[in-house]
Design a protein around this motif. Structure first.
Motif, PDB file in Angstrom:
ATOM      1  N   GLU A  91       0.832  -1.205   0.000  1.00 50.39           N
ATOM      2  CA  GLU A  91       0.000   0.000   0.000  1.00 50.39           C
ATOM      3  C   GLU A  91       0.867   1.255   0.000  1.00 50.39           C
ATOM      4  N   TYR A  92       1.898   1.281   0.819  1.00 49.56           N
ATOM      5  CA  TYR A  92       2.761   2.456   0.912  1.00 49.56           C
ATOM      6  C   TYR A  92       3.549   2.663  -0.381  1.00 49.56           C
ATOM      7  N   PRO A 146      -1.808   8.262  11.707  1.00 47.67           N
ATOM      8  CA  PRO A 146      -2.129   8.719  10.353  1.00 47.67           C
ATOM      9  C   PRO A 146      -1.029   8.273   9.389  1.00 47.67           C
ATOM     10  N   ASP A 147      -1.366   7.329   8.517  1.00 50.27           N
ATOM     11  CA  ASP A 147      -0.350   6.765   7.635  1.00 50.27           C
ATOM     12  C   ASP A 147      -0.669   7.078   6.177  1.00 50.27           C
ATOM     13  N   VAL A 148      -0.358   6.188   5.258  1.00 49.78           N
ATOM     14  CA  VAL A 148      -0.564   6.332   3.808  1.00 49.78           C
ATOM     15  C   VAL A 148      -0.114   7.697   3.283  1.00 49.78           C
ATOM     16  N   GLY A 149       0.979   8.202   3.864  1.00 48.78           N
ATOM     17  CA  GLY A 149       1.516   9.470   3.403  1.00 48.78           C
ATOM     18  C   GLY A 149       0.973  10.688   4.113  1.00 48.78           C
ATOM     19  N   ALA A 150       0.272  10.510   5.230  1.00 49.64           N
ATOM     20  CA  ALA A 150      -0.220  11.658   5.987  1.00 49.64           C
ATOM     21  C   ALA A 150       0.929  12.547   6.449  1.00 49.64           C
ATOM     22  N   GLU A 291       6.933   5.893   7.953  1.00 50.58           N
ATOM     23  CA  GLU A 291       5.637   5.349   8.346  1.00 50.58           C
ATOM     24  C   GLU A 291       5.673   3.825   8.424  1.00 50.58           C
ATOM     25  N   PHE A 292       6.454   3.196   7.563  1.00 49.33           N
ATOM     26  CA  PHE A 292       6.539   1.735   7.638  1.00 49.33           C
ATOM     27  C   PHE A 292       7.246   1.301   8.919  1.00 49.33           C
TER      28      PHE A 292
END
Length: 348
Positions: A91-92, A146-150, A291-292
């Motif tokens: 996903e990342y 907050p992930d996925v590029g937050a 984030e990972f």
């Protein structure tokens, strides 16, 4: 066109556009691993296809995409299986690819967009919202972050609005999404098909938007935006909390916001604070690596699974965070979330 993903995601070539439709409306189009892998394959193929000038992504039903399918994560944990870090890694990588995509990547956001849905939309070149859009990064409320590029998106927002969104998880409507800079354009929901047809015919996103864009007023009043900017400008999370406490009796905004933050996972809050601050100086790829690192530690912890239990499984809304108070979370505890992973680092 079949890039995988089964009946959860559809790929079509329409005119000069590659069209992606998320097709899990009963699950609010929550992303599965299969959907992520299929979308990654489609984007790679279309990026090098001279007949595809632009990509359009949208969702069926009342949501664009409500996030990742976290019940799959919870089920694996309950079964004693290895945490599904591979899903998040893919996903990342997908989020990072969207951010550097060489063709117009147009997200048509008509409904709920949260978590993983933000990752497959708000890194693109054109983020088009309708009056039905509802944006949130609510992860601190389920013991996550907050992930996925937050960490790449939220620091860019003026008036410390990104800090506010990350630390409260509050929803905002289309006026705020456009006004704060998350969206690039707004159109009326009634004009969606007209816009999509224009885009497919021409492959030119800017031309397709001509005459259709609108400028909705911000839902958050000016006085509240001023209060957000003042409170969330403070140099640490404890100072933000103390500032809110000092105004609880006189200011309904301070009372509401303090109550919201106090219900969130203390560990998640402190991780979110640090990642947003760190993200200001990082590239998208480096944000995803950071984030990972956090993700791997979250999957090995307590609060994420407890947050899912309280919010989705038992629905008692009474999570038992560990630790339960911000003052009981040490600097060393937070440092550990950001430590390098060695051979497990996210690669692109």
């Amino acid at each position: 066109m079949d890039f995988g993903g089964g009946d959860e995601i559809r790929f079509e070539r329409k005119g000069r556009a590659g069209v992606v439709t998320l097709t899990r409306p009963k699950a609010l189009n929550a992303l599965s691993h299969g959907m992520v892998r299929a979308l990654a394959k489609a984007l790679a193929a279309w990026e090098d296809d001279p007949t595809i000038a632009a990509v359009l992504i949208r969702g069926e039903g009342r949501a664009f995409c409500s996030g990742g399918d976290i019940m799959q994560v919870y089920a694996a944990h309950r079964a004693g299986e290895e945490p599904p870090a591979a899903f998040f890694a893919d996903e990342y990588r997908l989020n990072a690819h969207i951010e550097r995509y060489r063709k117009p990547y147009v997200a048509l956001i008509d409904g709920i967009v949260m978590g993983g849905g933000v990752g497959v939309s708000f890194h693109g070149s054109h983020r088009v919202v309708t009056e039905n859009a509802q944006f949130a990064m609510p992860e601190v409320g389920i013991g996550f972050f907050p992930d996925v590029g937050a960490s790449h998106l939220l620091p860019k927002l003026g008036g410390h609005f990104g800090r506010y969104l990350a630390l409260t998880g509050n929803r905002i409507g289309w006026g705020d999404v456009l006004g704060c800079g998350l969206a690039t354009h707004a159109i009326n929901a009634a004009d969606q098909e007209r816009f999509a047809e224009r885009l497919c015919d021409s492959g030119d996103a800017d031309a397709a938007l001509e005459g259709l864009t609108v400028s909705p007023a911000r839902e958050t009043e000016a006085a509240v935006l001023e209060a957000i900017g003042r409170h969330f400008a403070r140099p640490s999370l404890p100072e933000i909390i103390e500032g809110l406490k000092a105004e609880v009796a006189a200011d309904p905004f301070a009372a509401r916001t303090l109550s919201t933050i106090e219900g969130r996972s203390p560990t998640s809050l402190l991780v979110a604070w640090r990642e947003i601050e760190a993200g200001r100086g990082l590239s998208m790829a480096d944000c995803m690596r950071m984030e990972f690192r956090i993700l791997v530690r979250m999957l090995a912890g307590h609060d994420f699974y407890e947050g899912i239990r309280a919010a989705i499984v038992d629905k008692d809304r009474q999570p038992k965070w560990q630790p339960s108070r911000i003052e009981d979370v040490s600097t060393a505890d937070i440092d550990a979330y950001f430590a390098p992973l060695g051979k497990r680092e996210l690669t692109f």
